[in-house]
Design a protein around this motif. Structure first.
Motif, PDB file in Angstrom:
ATOM      1  N   ARG A  97      14.685  -4.824   2.616  1.00 58.34           N
ATOM      2  CA  ARG A  97      14.433  -3.992   1.446  1.00 58.34           C
ATOM      3  C   ARG A  97      15.714  -3.862   0.636  1.00 58.34           C
ATOM      4  O   ARG A  97      16.790  -3.640   1.188  1.00 58.34           O
ATOM      5  N   LEU A  98      15.581  -4.014  -0.668  1.00 58.82           N
ATOM      6  CA  LEU A  98      16.716  -3.889  -1.572  1.00 58.82           C
ATOM      7  C   LEU A  98      16.395  -2.815  -2.593  1.00 58.82           C
ATOM      8  O   LEU A  98      15.397  -2.900  -3.312  1.00 58.82           O
ATOM      9  N   ARG A  99      17.246  -1.791  -2.666  1.00 57.73           N
ATOM     10  CA  ARG A  99      17.024  -0.659  -3.570  1.00 57.73           C
ATOM     11  C   ARG A  99      17.870  -0.865  -4.828  1.00 57.73           C
ATOM     12  O   ARG A  99      19.091  -0.917  -4.748  1.00 57.73           O
ATOM     13  N   ARG A 119      12.598 -12.872  -6.790  1.00 57.79           N
ATOM     14  CA  ARG A 119      11.352 -12.879  -6.036  1.00 57.79           C
ATOM     15  C   ARG A 119      10.928 -14.306  -5.688  1.00 57.79           C
ATOM     16  O   ARG A 119      10.375 -14.553  -4.606  1.00 57.79           O
ATOM     17  N   GLN A 120      11.178 -15.236  -6.578  1.00 63.11           N
ATOM     18  CA  GLN A 120      10.829 -16.629  -6.296  1.00 63.11           C
ATOM     19  C   GLN A 120      11.666 -17.179  -5.149  1.00 63.11           C
ATOM     20  O   GLN A 120      11.170 -17.955  -4.320  1.00 63.11           O
ATOM     21  N   GLN A 121      12.925 -16.780  -5.073  1.00 58.13           N
ATOM     22  CA  GLN A 121      13.818 -17.274  -4.030  1.00 58.13           C
ATOM     23  C   GLN A 121      13.625 -16.540  -2.707  1.00 58.13           C
ATOM     24  O   GLN A 121      13.774 -17.137  -1.638  1.00 58.13           O
ATOM     25  N   PHE A 122      13.290 -15.253  -2.777  1.00 62.96           N
ATOM     26  CA  PHE A 122      13.189 -14.426  -1.567  1.00 62.96           C
ATOM     27  C   PHE A 122      11.892 -13.606  -1.610  1.00 62.96           C
ATOM     28  O   PHE A 122      11.914 -12.387  -1.795  1.00 62.96           O
ATOM     29  N   PRO A 123      10.746 -14.269  -1.443  1.00 65.01           N
ATOM     30  CA  PRO A 123       9.458 -13.577  -1.597  1.00 65.01           C
ATOM     31  C   PRO A 123       9.192 -12.507  -0.546  1.00 65.01           C
ATOM     32  O   PRO A 123       8.343 -11.637  -0.761  1.00 65.01           O
ATOM     33  N   ASP A 124       9.889 -12.557   0.586  1.00 66.96           N
ATOM     34  CA  ASP A 124       9.640 -11.588   1.651  1.00 66.96           C
ATOM     35  C   ASP A 124      10.513 -10.343   1.558  1.00 66.96           C
ATOM     36  O   ASP A 124      10.428  -9.461   2.417  1.00 66.96           O
ATOM     37  N   VAL A 125      11.353 -10.267   0.539  1.00 69.72           N
ATOM     38  CA  VAL A 125      12.202  -9.090   0.339  1.00 69.72           C
ATOM     39  C   VAL A 125      11.444  -8.065  -0.488  1.00 69.72           C
ATOM     40  O   VAL A 125      10.906  -8.385  -1.555  1.00 69.72           O
ATOM     41  N   HIS A 126      11.396  -6.837  -0.002  1.00 67.79           N
ATOM     42  CA  HIS A 126      10.747  -5.751  -0.751  1.00 67.79           C
ATOM     43  C   HIS A 126      11.764  -5.150  -1.716  1.00 67.79           C
ATOM     44  O   HIS A 126      12.837  -4.703  -1.305  1.00 67.79           O
ATOM     45  N   LEU A 127      11.429  -5.142  -2.999  1.00 66.02           N
ATOM     46  CA  LEU A 127      12.308  -4.592  -4.023  1.00 66.02           C
ATOM     47  C   LEU A 127      11.854  -3.176  -4.360  1.00 66.02           C
ATOM     48  O   LEU A 127      10.720  -2.956  -4.790  1.00 66.02           O
ATOM     49  N   ASP A 128      12.753  -2.235  -4.162  1.00 65.66           N
ATOM     50  CA  ASP A 128      12.485  -0.815  -4.427  1.00 65.66           C
ATOM     51  C   ASP A 128      13.228  -0.458  -5.710  1.00 65.66           C
ATOM     52  O   ASP A 128      14.449  -0.300  -5.708  1.00 65.66           O
ATOM     53  N   ILE A 129      12.509  -0.354  -6.841  1.00 64.61           N
ATOM     54  CA  ILE A 129      13.116  -0.256  -8.166  1.00 64.61           C
ATOM     55  C   ILE A 129      13.103   1.194  -8.650  1.00 64.61           C
ATOM     56  O   ILE A 129      12.073   1.877  -8.575  1.00 64.61           O
ATOM     57  N   LEU A 141      24.824   5.023  -5.776  1.00 59.25           N
ATOM     58  CA  LEU A 141      25.521   3.936  -5.083  1.00 59.25           C
ATOM     59  C   LEU A 141      26.531   4.499  -4.092  1.00 59.25           C
ATOM     60  O   LEU A 141      26.620   4.036  -2.947  1.00 59.25           O
ATOM     61  N   HIS A 142      27.284   5.496  -4.512  1.00 58.75           N
ATOM     62  CA  HIS A 142      28.253   6.122  -3.605  1.00 58.75           C
ATOM     63  C   HIS A 142      27.557   6.766  -2.405  1.00 58.75           C
ATOM     64  O   HIS A 142      28.063   6.714  -1.277  1.00 58.75           O
ATOM     65  N   ASP A 143      26.392   7.379  -2.657  1.00 56.08           N
ATOM     66  CA  ASP A 143      25.669   8.080  -1.594  1.00 56.08           C
ATOM     67  C   ASP A 143      24.796   7.141  -0.762  1.00 56.08           C
ATOM     68  O   ASP A 143      24.062   7.587   0.115  1.00 56.08           O
ATOM     69  N   LYS A 144      24.847   5.838  -1.060  1.00 57.50           N
ATOM     70  CA  LYS A 144      24.072   4.821  -0.345  1.00 57.50           C
ATOM     71  C   LYS A 144      22.572   5.023  -0.487  1.00 57.50           C
ATOM     72  O   LYS A 144      21.782   4.642   0.393  1.00 57.50           O
ATOM     73  N   VAL A 145      22.176   5.600  -1.606  1.00 61.60           N
ATOM     74  CA  VAL A 145      20.760   5.724  -1.948  1.00 61.60           C
ATOM     75  C   VAL A 145      20.286   4.454  -2.648  1.00 61.60           C
ATOM     76  O   VAL A 145      19.131   4.072  -2.542  1.00 61.60           O
ATOM     77  N   LEU A 146      21.194   3.794  -3.377  1.00 63.94           N
ATOM     78  CA  LEU A 146      20.929   2.511  -4.003  1.00 63.94           C
ATOM     79  C   LEU A 146      21.823   1.448  -3.381  1.00 63.94           C
ATOM     80  O   LEU A 146      22.922   1.744  -2.908  1.00 63.94           O
TER      81      LEU A 146
END
Length: 302
Positions: A97-99, A119-129, A141-146
């Motif tokens: 998962r990538l936030r 998404r084309q290169q890594f279809p199994d990665v869940h993108l949390d936008i 980013l500092h708090d590691k939420v993203l």
């Protein structure tokens, strides 16, 4: 009562023997000699407390206890295999998962193409936008939420985050379509000195706010801010309603409102920087994959 721990090699040996029902064939499939296989099965039977196979000359068969254990043993081995495959996929950056945080205006420019390519290169990665303005992205980013941020005008004094420019675009004047300057192809910011302004609050993007007010200062005036709005869509709507004018990144022109005119600014040398941001110490391979998917060269915007 504590459950006995059963080593996976014993379960594996049991399943293979249950499928082959022949010690010689099972040993060959496992790549071991028959005596070690027999020892594995005896140790497993000792832990179960019952015989798992009946052994007669020339014949091996599962006992009722063996038949009961077989589905669970297969399930445990399958679950482990699936878990190992998933762990390898995540560890190599092929899954997980990538936030991602993004400034709203970037949905009009770099974001769709970037996400489509990833998404084309890594279809199994869940993108949390997450749609967020610059200041909240930096905090997240500092708090590691993203894990990744796509933001405007990143700070120069940041030590824990890394930035890479992905877009450089000019500013445009945002005017009501009935404005006196709407008929011009370009607008000098000095011509807006007497107009009220609609801007994003400084708190949500300090450097972008300062860039815009700095353009006004360079033109010889301090903008009179009549209204703040957190999103550029709202800024444009308030301009359309006649509450003021604005200076905005050129990508805002893709917001289609009939009552709003977008005009290039003169001089046209001032530009705003869009960057991808991530924690410098982050070793998540997904972060590396996304940052390397972005061109090393800054892209000039419209």
């Amino acid at each position: 009562m504590d459950r006995p721990e059963i080593p996976l090699p014993q379960l594996h040996a049991f399943v293979v023997l249950a499928e082959e029902l022949h010690f010689g064939h099972a040993a060959a499939r496992l790549g071991i000699a028959q005596p070690p296989l027999s020892q594995q099965i005896r140790r497993l039977e000792d832990k179960v407390g019952h015989a798992l196979f009946s052994r007669t000359p020339g014949r091996v068969a599962l006992t009722p206890a063996g038949r009961e254990l077989l589905p669970a043993a297969r399930g445990a081995l399958t679950e482990l295999s699936d878990g190992l495959a998933a762990a390898r996929a995540v560890g190599s950056g092929r899954a997980g998962r990538l936030r991602i945080g993004f400034a709203a205006s970037l949905a009009l420019t770099v974001l769709p193409g970037l996400l489509r390519t990833f998404r084309q290169q890594f279809p199994d990665v869940h993108l949390d936008i997450h749609e967020m303005t610059t200041a909240p992205q930096l905090t997240a980013l500092h708090d590691k939420v993203l894990d990744i941020g796509l933001l405007r005008e990143p700070p120069d004094d940041e030590t824990e985050l890394s930035f890479r420019t992905v877009l450089s675009e000019p500013f445009v004047a945002v005017l009501p379509s009935t404005h006196r300057l709407a008929a011009q192809r370009t607008v000098d910011p000095a011509q807006l000195a007497d107009d009220p302004f609609v801007l994003l609050p400084r708190a949500v993007g300090p450097r972008l706010y300062d860039r815009i007010t700095g353009l006004c200062t360079e033109a010889g005036f301090t903008p009179r801010i009549a209204q703040h709005a957190v999103e550029w869509q709202t800024v444009c709507a308030l301009v359309e309603a006649g509450l003021g004018v604005s200076l905005a990144p050129a990508s805002i022109r893709r917001i289609r409102l009939k009552g709003v005119a977008f005009r290039s600014t003169h001089p046209g040398t001032a530009r705003t920087r869009v960057a991808v941001a991530w924690r410098s110490a982050d070793r998540n391979p997904l972060v590396t994959h996304l940052t390397t998917a972005i061109s090393q060269k800054p892209t000039a915007g419209p």
